[in-house]
Design a protein around this motif. Sequence first.
Motif, PDB file in Angstrom:
ATOM      1  N   ASN A  10      25.731  31.793  44.541  1.00 59.08           N
ATOM      2  CA  ASN A  10      24.874  33.031  45.178  1.00 59.08           C
ATOM      3  C   ASN A  10      24.585  33.793  43.919  1.00 59.08           C
ATOM      4  OD1 ASN A  10      27.050  34.576  45.720  1.00 59.08           O
ATOM      5  ND2 ASN A  10      27.213  33.952  47.553  1.00 59.08           N
ATOM      6  N   GLU A  11      23.982  34.878  44.136  1.00 56.44           N
ATOM      7  CA  GLU A  11      23.860  35.663  42.607  1.00 56.44           C
ATOM      8  C   GLU A  11      25.025  36.517  42.784  1.00 56.44           C
ATOM      9  OE1 GLU A  11      20.375  37.745  41.995  1.00 56.44           O
ATOM     10  OE2 GLU A  11      20.729  38.614  40.661  1.00 56.44           O
ATOM     11  N   GLY A  38      16.529  30.867  33.372  1.00 54.47           N
ATOM     12  CA  GLY A  38      16.677  31.091  35.264  1.00 54.47           C
ATOM     13  C   GLY A  38      18.520  30.781  35.096  1.00 54.47           C
ATOM     14  N   ALA A  39      18.522  29.796  34.537  1.00 55.65           N
ATOM     15  CA  ALA A  39      20.298  29.721  34.831  1.00 55.65           C
ATOM     16  C   ALA A  39      21.104  30.839  35.841  1.00 55.65           C
ATOM     17  CB  ALA A  39      21.049  28.611  33.508  1.00 55.65           C
ATOM     18  N   GLY A  40      20.389  31.522  34.988  1.00 58.13           N
ATOM     19  CA  GLY A  40      21.764  32.920  35.627  1.00 58.13           C
ATOM     20  C   GLY A  40      22.777  32.954  34.590  1.00 58.13           C
ATOM     21  N   LYS A  41      22.438  33.230  33.455  1.00 53.63           N
ATOM     22  CA  LYS A  41      22.900  33.675  31.858  1.00 53.63           C
ATOM     23  C   LYS A  41      23.209  34.591  31.725  1.00 53.63           C
ATOM     24  CE  LYS A  41      20.418  31.217  29.386  1.00 53.63           C
ATOM     25  NZ  LYS A  41      19.320  30.369  29.578  1.00 53.63           N
ATOM     26  N   THR A  42      22.215  35.499  32.025  1.00 52.26           N
ATOM     27  CA  THR A  42      22.072  36.915  32.304  1.00 52.26           C
ATOM     28  C   THR A  42      22.577  37.759  33.111  1.00 52.26           C
ATOM     29  OG1 THR A  42      19.550  37.113  30.685  1.00 52.26           O
ATOM     30  CG2 THR A  42      20.113  39.293  31.713  1.00 52.26           C
ATOM     31  N   THR A  43      22.562  36.811  34.539  1.00 56.02           N
ATOM     32  CA  THR A  43      22.643  37.830  35.564  1.00 56.02           C
ATOM     33  C   THR A  43      24.922  38.015  35.831  1.00 56.02           C
ATOM     34  OG1 THR A  43      21.923  36.485  37.369  1.00 56.02           O
ATOM     35  CG2 THR A  43      23.263  37.018  37.960  1.00 56.02           C
ATOM     36  N   ARG A 133      24.051  26.687  41.802  1.00 54.51           N
ATOM     37  CA  ARG A 133      24.614  26.751  39.796  1.00 54.51           C
ATOM     38  C   ARG A 133      26.581  25.760  39.793  1.00 54.51           C
ATOM     39  NH1 ARG A 133      20.046  28.650  40.292  1.00 54.51           N
ATOM     40  NH2 ARG A 133      19.451  30.153  39.515  1.00 54.51           N
TER      41      ARG A 133
HETATM   42  N1  LIG Z   1      23.653  31.310  42.585  1.00 54.07           N
HETATM   43  C1  LIG Z   1      22.679  32.431  41.610  1.00 54.07           C
HETATM   44  N2  LIG Z   1      23.380  32.944  40.610  1.00 54.07           N
HETATM   45  C2  LIG Z   1      22.424  33.077  39.034  1.00 54.07           C
HETATM   46  N3  LIG Z   1      21.027  33.702  39.608  1.00 54.07           N
HETATM   47  C3  LIG Z   1      20.786  33.040  40.589  1.00 54.07           C
HETATM   48  C4  LIG Z   1      21.559  32.179  41.581  1.00 54.07           C
HETATM   49  N4  LIG Z   1      20.838  32.217  42.589  1.00 54.07           N
HETATM   50  C5  LIG Z   1      19.642  32.481  42.433  1.00 54.07           C
HETATM   51  N5  LIG Z   1      19.219  33.162  41.153  1.00 54.07           N
HETATM   52  C6  LIG Z   1      18.858  34.024  40.608  1.00 54.07           C
HETATM   53  O1  LIG Z   1      18.174  32.930  39.359  1.00 54.07           O
HETATM   54  C7  LIG Z   1      17.814  34.182  38.295  1.00 54.07           C
HETATM   55  C8  LIG Z   1      18.839  33.648  37.129  1.00 54.07           C
HETATM   56  O2  LIG Z   1      18.110  34.659  36.170  1.00 54.07           O
HETATM   57  P1  LIG Z   1      19.057  35.036  34.413  1.00 54.07           P
HETATM   58  O3  LIG Z   1      19.492  35.678  34.967  1.00 54.07           O
HETATM   59  O4  LIG Z   1      17.894  35.909  33.875  1.00 54.07           O
HETATM   60  O5  LIG Z   1      19.007  33.887  34.561  1.00 54.07           O
HETATM   61  P2  LIG Z   1      18.542  33.720  32.502  1.00 54.07           P
HETATM   62  O6  LIG Z   1      19.440  34.447  31.768  1.00 54.07           O
HETATM   63  O7  LIG Z   1      19.638  31.692  32.326  1.00 54.07           O
HETATM   64  O8  LIG Z   1      17.231  33.247  32.250  1.00 54.07           O
HETATM   65  C9  LIG Z   1      17.694  35.477  39.169  1.00 54.07           C
HETATM   66  O9  LIG Z   1      16.342  36.069  39.190  1.00 54.07           O
HETATM   67  C10 LIG Z   1      18.555  35.648  40.456  1.00 54.07           C
HETATM   68  O10 LIG Z   1      18.394  36.552  41.153  1.00 54.07           O
END
Ligand SMILES: Nc1ncnc2c1ncn2[C@@H]1O[C@H](COP(=O)(O)OP(=O)(O)O)[C@@H](O)[C@H]1O
Length: 144
Positions: A10-11, A38-43, A133
């Motif tokens: 999860n996020e 959408g992979a989660g790089k920025t997260t 992920r």
């Molecule tokens: N396990 C997870 N890890 C990270 N993000 C997740 C996960 N599950 C869902 N998400 C969602 O995926 C998206 C990741 O976006 P972001 O971090 O901007 O990706 P990127 O920078 O790689 O394009 C967010 O909307 C986040 O809420």
Amino acid sequence: MTNKEIRITNEQEMMKLGGKIADNFPKDGMILLKGNLGAGKTTLVRGLLRHLGFEGVVKSPTYTLVEPYHLSDRMIYHFDLYRLGNPEELEYMGSRDYWDSDSLCLVEWPEKAQGYLPDADLILNIRYLDNERIVEIEKGTINL
Ligand SMILES: Nc1ncnc2c1ncn2[C@@H]1O[C@H](COP(=O)(O)OP(=O)(O)O)[C@@H](O)[C@H]1O
Ligand SMILES: [Mg+2]
């Protein structure tokens, strides 16, 4: 799944991994973050900055290519090279000054600047597995 892969469900866990990376690189470092939109790089970067006490908005600097964060004890530079037209633009941006200084650099879409980035300390490749992920450590190590 090997020990070079971290499963994130999860996020919040992705943000926690960012915090661990902050702890693993207390001074400077060059970290490359690969993986599709959408992979989660920025997260992960958001989690790293939160862990270091930054409370403001953290979003991908898609148009400005780089976002500097002046934290109390160090500088963090967050790059998103998705829209980088020509790797030489990096020179004009003065990027060399960023990574030559004692800063922590995190680079999304490093593929766009192949050959123009310094040696990375850590390379992560994030891929999807349904809602999960998988963070593959392509280079370097993280003490979790
Ligand atoms: N396990 C997870 N890890 C990270 N993000 C997740 C996960 N599950 C869902 N998400 C969602 O995926 C998206 C990741 O976006 P972001 O971090 O901007 O990706 P990127 O920078 O790689 O394009 C967010 O909307 C986040 O809420
Ligand atoms: Mg991003």
